[in-house]
Design an enzyme around this catalytic site. Structure first.
Site, PDB file in Angstrom:
ATOM      1  N   CYS A 114      17.007  -8.790 -10.282  1.00 45.46           N
ATOM      2  CA  CYS A 114      17.743  -7.610  -9.835  1.00 45.46           C
ATOM      3  C   CYS A 114      17.214  -7.211  -8.121  1.00 45.46           C
ATOM      4  O   CYS A 114      17.923  -6.873  -7.707  1.00 45.46           O
ATOM      5  CB  CYS A 114      17.844  -6.519 -10.544  1.00 45.46           C
ATOM      6  SG  CYS A 114      15.984  -5.646 -10.959  1.00 45.46           S
ATOM      7  N   HIS A 149      15.339  -1.039 -12.829  1.00 44.35           N
ATOM      8  CA  HIS A 149      16.245  -1.883 -12.079  1.00 44.35           C
ATOM      9  C   HIS A 149      16.455  -1.459 -10.726  1.00 44.35           C
ATOM     10  O   HIS A 149      16.694  -0.306 -10.253  1.00 44.35           O
ATOM     11  CB  HIS A 149      17.482  -1.455 -13.038  1.00 44.35           C
ATOM     12  CG  HIS A 149      18.839  -2.253 -12.503  1.00 44.35           C
ATOM     13  ND1 HIS A 149      18.798  -3.691 -12.584  1.00 44.35           N
ATOM     14  CD2 HIS A 149      19.829  -2.035 -12.007  1.00 44.35           C
ATOM     15  CE1 HIS A 149      20.103  -4.118 -12.064  1.00 44.35           C
ATOM     16  NE2 HIS A 149      20.551  -3.059 -11.623  1.00 44.35           N
TER      17      HIS A 149
END
Length: 182
Positions: A18, A119
């Site tokens: 990510c 994230h």
């Protein structure tokens, strides 16, 4: 709300990459790869047997130091946002984009586990509208105007734990012009 748009670059989530997706999405082109991020990790900790800037398994999960070094290699800087400040103090015209580290649920197939991981996501203005370029989305999600962006960012940073980086040109970091003067 996801809206397809050929003019908006959007990489989708793969492995624990990510951070790479957030970098490429904020830059609006594929500049960084896993190999490039791993090279940055080696430069940051050349003597480490187990590199502290990525996952032990080598599947990604890069830390903020990798993101900052990657942005620096592109003539950009990351400014850590102090959440005690009002988002109204941001001079949006001087901010290239945003990279946020948000809590994210862990999914096992269709089952959501009661575990939250961190994230990285990108937010960037493209053709006059701001977009959420989260790699877990099917496509770029239009946020809208600066007013709508501030609402979106407020919602994100009110979640714990959430951190936000302003992506700016180096001279903007140096002169602090990412903040409104008042």
């Amino acid at each position: 709300m996801c809206e397809p748009g050929p003019e908006v670059f959007h990489e989708k989530q793969r492995l624990e990459l990510c951070a790479i997706h957030a970098l490429n999405n904020v830059l609006q082109e594929r500049i960084f790869s896993k190999e490039a991020a791993d090279d940055i990790c080696k430069r940051l900790s050349p003597e480490s047997r187990v590199n502290p800037h990525r996952s032990f398994l080598g599947t990604g999960n890069y830390d903020v130091n990798v993101i900052m070094a990657a942005l620096q290699s592109q003539g950009l800087a990351a400014v850590w946002w102090d959440k005690r400040r009002s988002l109204d103090s941001l001079c949006l015209e001087r901010v290239f984009g945003f990279i946020l580290n948000i809590p994210s649920l862990v999914l096992l197939g269709f089952l959501s586990l009661p575990i939250k991981r961190r994230h990285w996501i990108a937010v960037r203005q493209v053709n006059g509208s701001y977009y959420n370029l989260d790699s877990k989305l099917k496509g770029p999600a239009r946020i809208g105007s600066g007013t709508e962006l501030r609402k979106f960012l407020e919602e994100q940073i009110s979640q714990e734990p959430c951190e936000m980086l302003l992506v700016v040109q180096r001279e903007v970091e140096d002169d602090g012009s990412w903040m409104n003067p008042n």
